[in-house]
Design an enzyme around this catalytic site. Structure first.
Site, PDB file in Angstrom:
ATOM      1  N   GLU A 100       0.751  -1.193   0.093  1.00 20.06           N
ATOM      2  CA  GLU A 100      -0.051   0.063   0.022  1.00 20.06           C
ATOM      3  C   GLU A 100       0.789   1.352   0.081  1.00 20.06           C
ATOM      4  OE1 GLU A 100      -2.797   0.071  -0.766  1.00 20.06           O
ATOM      5  OE2 GLU A 100      -3.819  -1.972  -0.122  1.00 20.06           O
ATOM      6  N   HIS A 118      -2.668   2.693   8.245  1.00 24.76           N
ATOM      7  CA  HIS A 118      -3.630   1.791   7.684  1.00 24.76           C
ATOM      8  C   HIS A 118      -3.872   0.588   8.392  1.00 24.76           C
ATOM      9  CE1 HIS A 118      -5.949  -0.630   5.232  1.00 24.76           C
ATOM     10  NE2 HIS A 118      -4.980  -1.236   4.418  1.00 24.76           N
ATOM     11  N   HIS A 140     -12.317  -3.519   3.332  1.00 29.51           N
ATOM     12  CA  HIS A 140     -10.840  -3.425   3.180  1.00 29.51           C
ATOM     13  C   HIS A 140     -10.429  -3.106   4.574  1.00 29.51           C
ATOM     14  CE1 HIS A 140      -7.027  -2.034   1.258  1.00 29.51           C
ATOM     15  NE2 HIS A 140      -6.684  -2.575   2.355  1.00 29.51           N
TER      16      HIS A 140
END
Length: 204
Positions: free
Chosen positions: A80, A99, A162
């Site tokens: 990412e 994240h 997600h």
């Protein structure tokens, strides 16, 4: 403090936060990623394929905002990385990005709805009173990166099916916002079990 000392401090701060994320149970296996912006504009980020509880300072990678690796490690950078770099490029004031795949944030993200109900002051003070939800976008893609970077939000975004991304002036603020977002999603889930109409905070 020299630049080298500041970068070492940031490496240790990232590892500390990564370990807290792991201890909270907000990542599993090699989920999640954390990063911080250095004074020279470079970015330190966690590697790919590693449980966040096992991250150590020497495993972090240093990159330019364009994604060139300045200081490599034994593992490649997070998948990412494009999303982190896109957030930094779009938001010059941001110094840290987190994240995670925390359970209640993932649950709310799977509903594909923006978070707008101000049930606590933390939602206002720490998250800006509004957290949008992006539709599902393929992991690690430039499409996801640009989507996350360009949302109209002060602090965070949900990624459908997600997880969640938070950012702040530094890594500590980004990590606090991660905690605030998961707490809010948990509270919202509980209120939906208890009330037909959720009581919201009335601000004068």
């Amino acid at each position: 403090m020299t630049l080298a000392q500041e970068k070492q401090r940031l490496r240790e701060e990232i590892c500390h936060a990564a370990h807290q994320v792991a201890q909270a149970g907000w990542v599993a296996a090699n989920d999640g990623n954390l990063s911080a912006r250095c004074p020279d504009g470079h970015v330190l980020i966690t590697p790919s394929g590693l449980y966040k509880g096992d991250v150590t300072p020497e495993l972090l990678l240093e990159l330019t905002l364009e994604g060139d690796v300045v200081s490599p490690g034994p593992l490649p950078p997070s998948t990412e990385t494009p999303m982190h770099l896109a957030v930094y490029r779009a938001r010059p004031e941001v110094g840290g990005v987190v994240h995670t795949h925390s359970p209640y944030a993932v649950c709310m993200a799977s509903r594909k709805e923006d978070l707008t109900q101000r049930i606590t002051m933390d939602m206002v003070l720490l998250l800006g009173g509004f957290v949008p939800c992006l539709p599902y976008l393929p992991l690690g893609t430039e499409t996801l990166a640009q989507g996350a970077a360009n949302v109209q939000s002060e602090a965070a975004v949900l990624l459908a099916h997600h997880g969640a991304v938070t950012w702040g002036r530094d890594l500590r603020e980004a990590w606090y916002r991660t905690q605030a977002l998961e707490a809010y999603c948990h509270q919202l889930w509980l209120q939906r079990q208890l009330f037909e109409e959720i009581p919201v905070l009335e601000l004068e």
